[in-house]
Design an enzyme around this catalytic site. Structure first.
Site, PDB file in Angstrom:
ATOM      1  N   GLU A 140      41.753  34.546  44.927  1.00  0.00           N
ATOM      2  CA  GLU A 140      42.828  34.733  43.947  1.00  0.00           C
ATOM      3  C   GLU A 140      43.728  35.892  44.349  1.00  0.00           C
ATOM      4  O   GLU A 140      43.212  36.904  44.822  1.00  0.00           O
ATOM      5  CB  GLU A 140      42.223  34.996  42.566  1.00  0.00           C
ATOM      6  CG  GLU A 140      41.545  33.757  42.014  1.00  0.00           C
ATOM      7  CD  GLU A 140      40.874  33.972  40.673  1.00  0.00           C
ATOM      8  OE1 GLU A 140      41.222  34.951  39.975  1.00  0.00           O
ATOM      9  OE2 GLU A 140      40.014  33.165  40.317  1.00  0.00           O
ATOM     10  N   THR A 164      34.912  27.361  35.713  1.00  0.00           N
ATOM     11  CA  THR A 164      35.504  28.499  34.991  1.00  0.00           C
ATOM     12  C   THR A 164      34.663  29.751  35.270  1.00  0.00           C
ATOM     13  O   THR A 164      34.752  30.732  34.535  1.00  0.00           O
ATOM     14  CB  THR A 164      35.550  28.249  33.458  1.00  0.00           C
ATOM     15  OG1 THR A 164      34.233  27.924  33.002  1.00  0.00           O
ATOM     16  CG2 THR A 164      36.511  27.145  33.094  1.00  0.00           C
ATOM     17  N   ARG A 205      33.357  31.499  38.921  1.00  0.00           N
ATOM     18  CA  ARG A 205      34.003  32.272  39.977  1.00  0.00           C
ATOM     19  C   ARG A 205      34.346  31.315  41.116  1.00  0.00           C
ATOM     20  O   ARG A 205      33.534  30.464  41.498  1.00  0.00           O
ATOM     21  CB  ARG A 205      33.074  33.380  40.487  1.00  0.00           C
ATOM     22  CG  ARG A 205      32.959  34.578  39.559  1.00  0.00           C
ATOM     23  CD  ARG A 205      34.262  35.377  39.486  1.00  0.00           C
ATOM     24  NE  ARG A 205      34.181  36.532  38.613  1.00  0.00           N
ATOM     25  CZ  ARG A 205      34.587  36.558  37.339  1.00  0.00           C
ATOM     26  NH1 ARG A 205      35.093  35.482  36.775  1.00  0.00           N
ATOM     27  NH2 ARG A 205      34.517  37.673  36.638  1.00  0.00           N
ATOM     28  N   HIS A 230      43.346  31.412  36.124  1.00  0.00           N
ATOM     29  CA  HIS A 230      42.283  32.292  35.607  1.00  0.00           C
ATOM     30  C   HIS A 230      42.586  32.811  34.190  1.00  0.00           C
ATOM     31  O   HIS A 230      42.685  34.021  33.961  1.00  0.00           O
ATOM     32  CB  HIS A 230      42.034  33.464  36.562  1.00  0.00           C
ATOM     33  CG  HIS A 230      40.642  34.023  36.436  1.00  0.00           C
ATOM     34  ND1 HIS A 230      39.952  34.597  37.466  1.00  0.00           N
ATOM     35  CD2 HIS A 230      39.787  34.083  35.374  1.00  0.00           C
ATOM     36  CE1 HIS A 230      38.759  34.996  37.052  1.00  0.00           C
ATOM     37  NE2 HIS A 230      38.639  34.688  35.770  1.00  0.00           N
ATOM     38  N   ILE A 231      42.740  31.854  33.271  1.00  0.00           N
ATOM     39  CA  ILE A 231      43.035  32.211  31.872  1.00  0.00           C
ATOM     40  C   ILE A 231      41.835  31.973  30.960  1.00  0.00           C
ATOM     41  O   ILE A 231      41.980  31.889  29.742  1.00  0.00           O
ATOM     42  CB  ILE A 231      44.249  31.415  31.331  1.00  0.00           C
ATOM     43  CG1 ILE A 231      44.020  29.896  31.515  1.00  0.00           C
ATOM     44  CG2 ILE A 231      45.545  31.869  31.978  1.00  0.00           C
ATOM     45  CD1 ILE A 231      44.881  29.034  30.618  1.00  0.00           C
ATOM     46  N   GLY A 232      40.650  31.857  31.559  1.00  0.00           N
ATOM     47  CA  GLY A 232      39.450  31.506  30.779  1.00  0.00           C
ATOM     48  C   GLY A 232      39.303  32.292  29.486  1.00  0.00           C
ATOM     49  O   GLY A 232      39.060  31.730  28.421  1.00  0.00           O
ATOM     50  N   GLY A 249      23.855  30.400  30.730  1.00  0.00           N
ATOM     51  CA  GLY A 249      23.940  31.671  30.010  1.00  0.00           C
ATOM     52  C   GLY A 249      24.683  31.431  28.700  1.00  0.00           C
ATOM     53  O   GLY A 249      24.773  30.311  28.211  1.00  0.00           O
ATOM     54  N   ARG A 250      25.253  32.521  28.193  1.00  0.00           N
ATOM     55  CA  ARG A 250      25.951  32.421  26.903  1.00  0.00           C
ATOM     56  C   ARG A 250      27.088  31.405  26.958  1.00  0.00           C
ATOM     57  O   ARG A 250      27.265  30.602  26.043  1.00  0.00           O
ATOM     58  CB  ARG A 250      26.531  33.792  26.521  1.00  0.00           C
ATOM     59  CG  ARG A 250      25.495  34.752  26.002  1.00  0.00           C
ATOM     60  CD  ARG A 250      26.135  36.110  25.779  1.00  0.00           C
ATOM     61  NE  ARG A 250      26.370  36.754  27.070  1.00  0.00           N
ATOM     62  CZ  ARG A 250      25.727  37.833  27.495  1.00  0.00           C
ATOM     63  NH1 ARG A 250      24.852  38.416  26.729  1.00  0.00           N
ATOM     64  NH2 ARG A 250      25.984  38.359  28.676  1.00  0.00           N
ATOM     65  N   ILE A 251      27.870  31.425  28.046  1.00  0.00           N
ATOM     66  CA  ILE A 251      29.021  30.519  28.115  1.00  0.00           C
ATOM     67  C   ILE A 251      28.540  29.078  28.278  1.00  0.00           C
ATOM     68  O   ILE A 251      29.038  28.165  27.610  1.00  0.00           O
ATOM     69  CB  ILE A 251      29.994  30.942  29.242  1.00  0.00           C
ATOM     70  CG1 ILE A 251      30.557  32.342  28.933  1.00  0.00           C
ATOM     71  CG2 ILE A 251      31.142  29.935  29.378  1.00  0.00           C
ATOM     72  CD1 ILE A 251      31.403  32.966  30.028  1.00  0.00           C
ATOM     73  N   ARG A 277      18.514  28.858  37.605  1.00  0.00           N
ATOM     74  CA  ARG A 277      17.486  29.355  38.525  1.00  0.00           C
ATOM     75  C   ARG A 277      16.328  29.993  37.786  1.00  0.00           C
ATOM     76  O   ARG A 277      15.204  30.003  38.269  1.00  0.00           O
ATOM     77  CB  ARG A 277      18.106  30.377  39.480  1.00  0.00           C
ATOM     78  CG  ARG A 277      19.045  29.744  40.476  1.00  0.00           C
ATOM     79  CD  ARG A 277      19.881  30.784  41.167  1.00  0.00           C
ATOM     80  NE  ARG A 277      19.073  31.744  41.901  1.00  0.00           N
ATOM     81  CZ  ARG A 277      18.609  31.545  43.130  1.00  0.00           C
ATOM     82  NH1 ARG A 277      18.900  30.439  43.748  1.00  0.00           N
ATOM     83  NH2 ARG A 277      17.893  32.456  43.738  1.00  0.00           N
TER      84      ARG A 277
HETATM   85  C1  DGY Z   1      35.412  37.409  33.180  1.00  0.00           C
HETATM   86  O1  DGY Z   1      35.471  38.221  32.257  1.00  0.00           O
HETATM   87  O2  DGY Z   1      34.553  37.494  34.059  1.00  0.00           O
HETATM   88  C2  DGY Z   1      36.417  36.310  33.175  1.00  0.00           C
HETATM   89  O3  DGY Z   1      36.458  35.636  34.359  1.00  0.00           O
HETATM   90  C3  DGY Z   1      37.751  36.848  32.752  1.00  0.00           C
HETATM   91  O4  DGY Z   1      38.555  35.791  32.354  1.00  0.00           O
END
Ligand code: DGY
Length: 316
Positions: A261, A230, A232, A279-281, A153-155, A175
């Protein structure tokens, strides 16, 4: 109208809501889940966090005047969207704005793992640095290595662009199949797992992706491979990851997300070869402010009777 915000947000976005006369209740960071749900039951709009589990039975407890749940995250696996649609409640998220911050965090983890940053810092701080040595804490080059992206996806795309700048070869599996605009090879899931020097997870959490990576997949990976999450936590079986790391079945893991978490599996905490972030992504000032602005926009649109631009469901 009454807006309940699950936790204090960075920036001043909420002022726009009070500025147009809404009654905004920001919950205290130490509030209990019950306190939040009690307040939320009176709300016309809710700002939720990814840590708020809003499943069907919880949504049933919310008031009938609720028009929107604006989730302060791009992922919304914490909300039963179908139940919201049935009850004519919009669910909105914050896509795009956190793409770069999350991709940066991914590369941070890639570098920390490949170059054994945590072990190196610990060695120095513990007074174990006794001078330069040809074999001191040798890591692995990024250049020429395969970066396998699971979920493009975008990330995923933003990570691919960054990895190319480091001289990595990008391959991916998603997928939905080949993405024609991308110059990278689309490979099977099995090939991705086997061929990646760095396997980076960017798929949403669904019933299909839960525990997608476990003992079997970890055993298929190269012994020198690194896995990065990064996305889930539950996409990886955390205990099986810890066992693979402890047995040096793979080189390293970098995780910003965890199955339960804020609990991190104690076996994973023990692993020398795991870089673990809380979880600081998306955690930059700019990104979190922008997420707050988007969340407020969605609420204003929904309370105005419009479909929010970033609604993930339809309610008609
Ligand atoms: C999200 O926005 O889904 C990220 O996990 C937050 O850091």
């Amino acid at each position: 109208m009454k807006i309940v915000v699950s936790r204090p947000l960075p920036g001043n976005a909420l002022d726009r809501l009070t500025g147009i006369g809404h009654d905004v209740k920001v919950m205290h960071p130490d509030r209990s889940n019950e306190e939040f749900l009690k307040a939320a039951a009176q709300a016309d709009a809710i700002v939720s966090m990814l840590s708020d589990q809003l499943k069907a039975e919880t949504i049933a407890r919310l008031g009938s005047k609720l028009k929107i749940i604006a989730n302060y995250a791009v992922g919304y696996n914490n909300i039963d969207v179908d139940e919201c649609s049935r009850r004519k409640i919009y669910v909105a998220n914050t896509p795009d704005v956190l793409t770069d911050a999350t991709a940066d965090t991914t590369m941070l983890l890639v570098l920390m793992c490949m170059r054994r940053a945590i072990e190196s810092v610990a060695l120095l701080r513990d007074g174990r640095f006794h001078g330069w040595r040809p074999d001191l804490l040798l890591g692995l080059d990024l250049k020429g290595k395969n970066l396998g992206i699971l979920g493009m996806g975008r990330i995923g795309e933003a990570v691919a662009r960054r990895a190319e700048a480091f001289g990595m070869n990008v391959l991916y599996h998603t997928r939905s199949g080949v993405k024609k605009h991308l110059p990278y090879p689309h490979v099977s899931f099995e090939t991705l797992v086997k061929e990646s020097d760095v396997l980076s997870l960017h798929c949403p959490l669904t019933s299909e992706t839960r525990h997608l990576i476990g003992k079997k997949e970890l055993a298929m990976m190269k012994k020198t491979a690194v896995i990065i999450n990064t996305a889930r936590g539950p996409v990886i079986n955390e205990l099986e990851l810890a066992q693979a790391l402890a047995a040096n079945k793979i080189f390293y893991a970098g995780c910003d997300v965890f199955e339960e978490e804020p609990i991190v599996n104690p076996e994973l905490l023990k692993c020398r070869n795991a870089v673990l972030l809380p979880h600081i992504g998306s955690g930059t000032v700019e990104t979190r402010n922008e997420m707050a602005e988007m969340t407020v926009n969605s609420i204003i649109q929904a309370l105005d009777g419009q479909k929010p631009e970033f609604a993930v469901n339809r309610i008609d």
